[in-house]
Design a protein around this motif. Structure first.
Motif, PDB file in Angstrom:
ATOM      1  N   THR A 141     -29.480  -1.030 -40.525  1.00 43.86           N
ATOM      2  CA  THR A 141     -30.505  -1.803 -39.792  1.00 43.86           C
ATOM      3  C   THR A 141     -31.863  -1.404 -40.371  1.00 43.86           C
ATOM      4  OG1 THR A 141     -30.609  -0.079 -38.138  1.00 43.86           O
ATOM      5  CG2 THR A 141     -29.233  -1.957 -37.605  1.00 43.86           C
ATOM      6  N   SER A 142     -32.934  -1.704 -39.635  1.00 41.09           N
ATOM      7  CA  SER A 142     -34.268  -1.414 -40.177  1.00 41.09           C
ATOM      8  C   SER A 142     -34.582   0.082 -40.091  1.00 41.09           C
ATOM      9  CB  SER A 142     -35.312  -2.191 -39.393  1.00 41.09           C
ATOM     10  OG  SER A 142     -35.344  -1.706 -38.078  1.00 41.09           O
ATOM     11  N   VAL A 143     -35.623   0.499 -40.828  1.00 36.82           N
ATOM     12  CA  VAL A 143     -36.065   1.900 -40.781  1.00 36.82           C
ATOM     13  C   VAL A 143     -36.442   2.229 -39.336  1.00 36.82           C
ATOM     14  CG1 VAL A 143     -37.882   3.459 -41.546  1.00 36.82           C
ATOM     15  CG2 VAL A 143     -36.922   1.798 -43.140  1.00 36.82           C
ATOM     16  N   ARG A 144     -37.176   1.291 -38.697  1.00 32.56           N
ATOM     17  CA  ARG A 144     -37.617   1.505 -37.313  1.00 32.56           C
ATOM     18  C   ARG A 144     -36.427   1.810 -36.402  1.00 32.56           C
ATOM     19  NH1 ARG A 144     -41.614  -0.415 -34.199  1.00 32.56           N
ATOM     20  NH2 ARG A 144     -42.491  -1.547 -35.951  1.00 32.56           N
ATOM     21  N   ILE A 180     -42.046  11.397 -44.044  1.00 31.38           N
ATOM     22  CA  ILE A 180     -41.457  10.197 -44.658  1.00 31.38           C
ATOM     23  C   ILE A 180     -42.361   8.973 -44.489  1.00 31.38           C
ATOM     24  CG2 ILE A 180     -40.052   9.699 -42.588  1.00 31.38           C
ATOM     25  CD1 ILE A 180     -38.836   9.119 -46.163  1.00 31.38           C
ATOM     26  N   HIS A 181     -43.444   9.131 -43.712  1.00 29.11           N
ATOM     27  CA  HIS A 181     -44.312   7.988 -43.407  1.00 29.11           C
ATOM     28  C   HIS A 181     -44.818   7.287 -44.677  1.00 29.11           C
ATOM     29  CE1 HIS A 181     -47.233   5.543 -41.335  1.00 29.11           C
ATOM     30  NE2 HIS A 181     -48.220   6.100 -42.015  1.00 29.11           N
ATOM     31  N   GLU A 182     -45.344   8.090 -45.602  1.00 32.52           N
ATOM     32  CA  GLU A 182     -45.906   7.504 -46.836  1.00 32.52           C
ATOM     33  C   GLU A 182     -44.832   6.724 -47.596  1.00 32.52           C
ATOM     34  OE1 GLU A 182     -49.102   7.899 -47.542  1.00 32.52           O
ATOM     35  OE2 GLU A 182     -49.394   9.162 -45.756  1.00 32.52           O
ATOM     36  N   GLU A 205     -40.901  -3.960 -46.732  1.00 29.40           N
ATOM     37  CA  GLU A 205     -41.339  -4.422 -45.404  1.00 29.40           C
ATOM     38  C   GLU A 205     -41.619  -3.251 -44.489  1.00 29.40           C
ATOM     39  OE1 GLU A 205     -39.174  -7.957 -43.910  1.00 29.40           O
ATOM     40  OE2 GLU A 205     -38.351  -7.882 -45.955  1.00 29.40           O
ATOM     41  N   GLN A 206     -41.989  -2.164 -45.074  1.00 28.63           N
ATOM     42  CA  GLN A 206     -42.356  -0.927 -44.370  1.00 28.63           C
ATOM     43  C   GLN A 206     -41.330  -0.567 -43.285  1.00 28.63           C
ATOM     44  OE1 GLN A 206     -46.489  -1.656 -43.496  1.00 28.63           O
ATOM     45  NE2 GLN A 206     -46.995  -1.308 -45.623  1.00 28.63           N
ATOM     46  N   TYR A 207     -41.770  -0.453 -42.015  1.00 32.26           N
ATOM     47  CA  TYR A 207     -40.839  -0.001 -40.981  1.00 32.26           C
ATOM     48  C   TYR A 207     -39.752  -1.041 -40.673  1.00 32.26           C
ATOM     49  CZ  TYR A 207     -43.262   4.332 -40.031  1.00 32.26           C
ATOM     50  OH  TYR A 207     -43.762   5.592 -40.154  1.00 32.26           O
ATOM     51  N   ARG A 254     -27.128  -4.353 -46.697  1.00 34.85           N
ATOM     52  CA  ARG A 254     -27.863  -5.593 -46.895  1.00 34.85           C
ATOM     53  C   ARG A 254     -29.324  -5.330 -47.276  1.00 34.85           C
ATOM     54  NH1 ARG A 254     -28.250  -8.042 -41.916  1.00 34.85           N
ATOM     55  NH2 ARG A 254     -27.731  -6.015 -41.039  1.00 34.85           N
ATOM     56  N   GLY A 255     -29.707  -4.056 -47.355  1.00 35.87           N
ATOM     57  CA  GLY A 255     -31.106  -3.755 -47.601  1.00 35.87           C
ATOM     58  C   GLY A 255     -31.307  -2.805 -48.764  1.00 35.87           C
ATOM     59  N   VAL A 256     -32.401  -2.038 -48.716  1.00 32.18           N
ATOM     60  CA  VAL A 256     -32.696  -1.155 -49.841  1.00 32.18           C
ATOM     61  C   VAL A 256     -31.922   0.158 -49.701  1.00 32.18           C
ATOM     62  CG1 VAL A 256     -35.019  -2.097 -50.129  1.00 32.18           C
ATOM     63  CG2 VAL A 256     -34.684  -0.079 -48.718  1.00 32.18           C
TER      64      VAL A 256
END
Ligand SMILES: Nc1ncnc2c1ncn2[C@@H]1O[C@H](COP(=O)(O)OP(=O)(O)OP(=O)(O)O)[C@@H](O)[C@H]1O
Length: 582
Positions: free
Chosen positions: A426-429, A452-454, A461-463, A470-472
């Motif tokens: 899923t997303s980083v968030r 890990i913020h930077e 797509e950042q957070y 399906r993603g990076v």
């Protein structure tokens, strides 16, 4: 059939729907039974010469009306009976999943993921078919058989009916004999399917290793072998199935032979009318369906029973770790940890992984664990989370035996970063905010603290960037830091970091350690690492060797002893200076 007993609660809940469905099914059968009678009367009318336009209109109207009623009621029984089986399937799948979630890690270490997936898909589907179509066939076959026999005997001739039923014992013998064989062969089919799922799942999960070791061909051969085995077991089932149907049809064909011979004689002698003879043959035709239905039913029930047996085996599996009757109503922890003479052997293992461990970490204190590979560091971390059954009176938190602390409280208040990171697709968030609802600010704070913020800001797509399949794909060190952020955001009282900085470089490690030091103020922390730089500032450091504490003290005290810790320190200093020289 015993296997289905586990479903009685579900049946009880849907008894109303089943009852209505069965009622419509029986009404359809009843309407079908009228057809042969109408046919018989038409034949008699033709024979007597009383067949005229009025007669035709009356009978044709009746036939059309019955056909419409049958169509409507068939729709209704499908909705009620097949609908109930779909609902039971839904509930059973949820029950199985919920039960699997309660099982401890030992279970998952001894059962392959692919096998569990096969239970949750194929086996549950087989059970649903037994509960849906299986029940339809059972009711249909039973009612239709009884009704047809009754009509044949009562309205035509009991004598002819008895003759027509002479081949019945052969039918019963064939059905029971083949039933057992189908059960066993279907069990083998389900097991072969499990193996196939297992192999597929393992191959794609380990695709990186397979490719990097150029093992594609070998894995293909292995897959092909399992695939062939799957086909062969299915063929075994098809063979028996292929013999079963023709045999049943042959036996019912014998009945028709008898009826034509004996019924024909009765008609010639005038003991039954031509219409009766036509109706009798038509009733016999109606009996063909139940005989086929019985065959089909046996298959569905045997498949369902074999699958239910496999599902029951999981449902009967007892969770090794659960809240016992002496659990205390604790909903918060201060974080004082005490371990007294802990010796622990993994379930099924031959020798203990940790022996005679005693230590104390005051609330807000820090402990570091170092030691060679396999010395028992992660075992201590797992026991502090009760991922395995903890021996009684050995591990205490806030003075309470860990076994008496509710699992929910324990796992909510302990932030754990395991050695092998796992990120969801899923997303980083969502990966960071895995344990609950958090504001954007809290998520960013946790990410900053984990260093890990930077990196996240640099993602497309950042957070919101999707991770995994399906993603990076992130680097090992980035994954570790997201998993640290996931543990920190929980605001835990105790934080356990199990070698979770191993994949980050020295500069990033230093930055994270400074942040962690700030975060851990007032919290109890346990740091597990091979690196002295990670653990040197802890209040107490223990050195494990072969599952035993062999050295303990502060960094300075341990250097003075000049033992394992000292040697490790010297080695790492040397490595560092060599790196700097390069
Ligand atoms: N689930 C398990 N079942 C049986 N034995 C296990 C299990 N997990 C670990 N062990 C054994 O227990 C011992 C201690 O393992 P542990 O993972 O605690 O070591 P560790 O010090 O954390 O090692 P590492 O530095 O590689 O993480 C090892 O001998 C290991 O083989």
């Amino acid at each position: 059939m015993r296997n289905f007993l586990a479903l009685r609660d579900f049946f009880y809940r849907y008894k109303g729907m089943y009852a209505v469905g069965v009622l419509w099914l029986v009404v359809v059968d009843f309407l079908q039974i009228i057809y042969p009678r109408l046919l018989g009367e038409t034949a008699d009318a033709i024979n007597r010469g009383t067949f005229n336009r009025d007669f035709a209109v009356r009978y044709v109207s009746a036939l059309i009306l019955i056909a419409f009623a049958i169509a409507l009621l068939r729709y209704l029984w499908r909705m009620y009976l097949l609908g109930s089986s779909r609902k039971i399937e839904y509930e059973l799948r949820n029950k199985l999943y919920a039960h699997l979630q309660t099982l401890s890690l030992t279970y998952f270490q001894h059962h392959k993921t692919g096998d569990i997936m096969a239970h949750a898909t194929n086996d549950i589907q087989a059970v649903r078919q037994a509960l849906g179509m299986g029940i339809v066939l059972a009711v249909d076959a039973a009612f239709m058989t009884l009704a047809a026999i009754f009509m044949m005997g009562k309205t035509i001739s009991w004598e002819l009916t008895l003759f027509a039923l002479l081949p019945l014992p052969f039918l019963v013998f064939t059905v029971t004999r083949f039933g057992a064989m189908i059960h066993n062969r279907f069990k083998a089919v389900q097991e072969a399917f499990s193996k196939l799922t297992e192999c597929t799942q393992e191959n794609f999960a380990g695709i990186r290793v397979i490719k990097s070791f150029v093992q594609e061909e070998k894995e293909m051969e292995k897959f092909s072998r399992i695939c062939r085995y799957n086909m062969e077991t299915n063929m075994q089932l098809v063979k028996i199935w292929g013999m079963f149907f023709p045999l049943i049809e042959l036996i019912s064909g014998l009945s028709l032979l008898i009826v034509i011979w004996y019924g024909g004689k009765l008609t010639m002698y005038g003991r039954i009318s031509v219409g009766d003879f036509v109706a009798f043959i038509s009733y016999l035709g109606l009996l063909t369906w139940p005989t086929i239905a019985i065959g089909w039913l046996i298959n569905l029930i045997q498949r369902g029973a074999a699958s239910m047996e496999r599902i029951n085996a999981i449902l009967q599996e007892k969770p090794e770790v659960l809240d016992g009757p002496d659990t205390l109503p604790v909903d918060d922890l201060r974080g004082e940890i005490e371990i007294k003479n802990l010796t622990f052997t993994y379930p099924g293992a031959q020798k203990p992984s940790v022996s005679d461990i005693s230590l104390r970490v005051p609330a807000g204190g820090s402990l570091a664990i170092v030691g060679a590979v396999g010395s028992g560091k992660s075992t201590i971390a797992s026991l502090l989370l009760r991922l395995y059954p903890v021996p009684p009176d050995t591990v205490y938190i806030d003075g309470i035996d860990i076994n008496r602390i509710p699992l929910k409280t324990l796992r909510e208040k302990v932030g754990y970063v395991p050695q092998d990171t796992f990120l969801f697709a899923t997303s980083v968030r969502e990966n960071i905010a895995f344990s609950g609802e958090y504001s954007d600010e809290e998520i960013v704070d946790a990410a900053k603290m984990a260093g890990i913020h930077e990196d996240i800001l640099a993602l497309p797509e950042q957070y919101e960037t999707l991770l995994g399949e399906r993603g990076v794909n992130l680097s090992g060190g980035q994954k570790q830091r997201i998993s640290i952020a996931r543990a920190l955001i929980k605001n835990p009282r105790i934080i356990i970091l199990d070698d979770c900085l191993s994949a980050v470089d020295a500069a990033t490690e230093e930055k994270i350690l400074v942040n962690l030091k700030r975060f851990c103020r007032g919290r109890t922390s346990i740091l597990i690492s091979h690196r002295i730089s990670t653990v040197m500032h802890a209040d107490e450091i223990i050195v494990l060797d072969g599952g035993k504490i062999v050295e303990r003290g502060t960094h300075e005290e341990l250097l003075e002893i000049k033992g394992i810790y000292y040697n490790l320190y010297q080695k790492q200093l040397l490595e560092k200076s060599l790196e700097e020289m390069n």
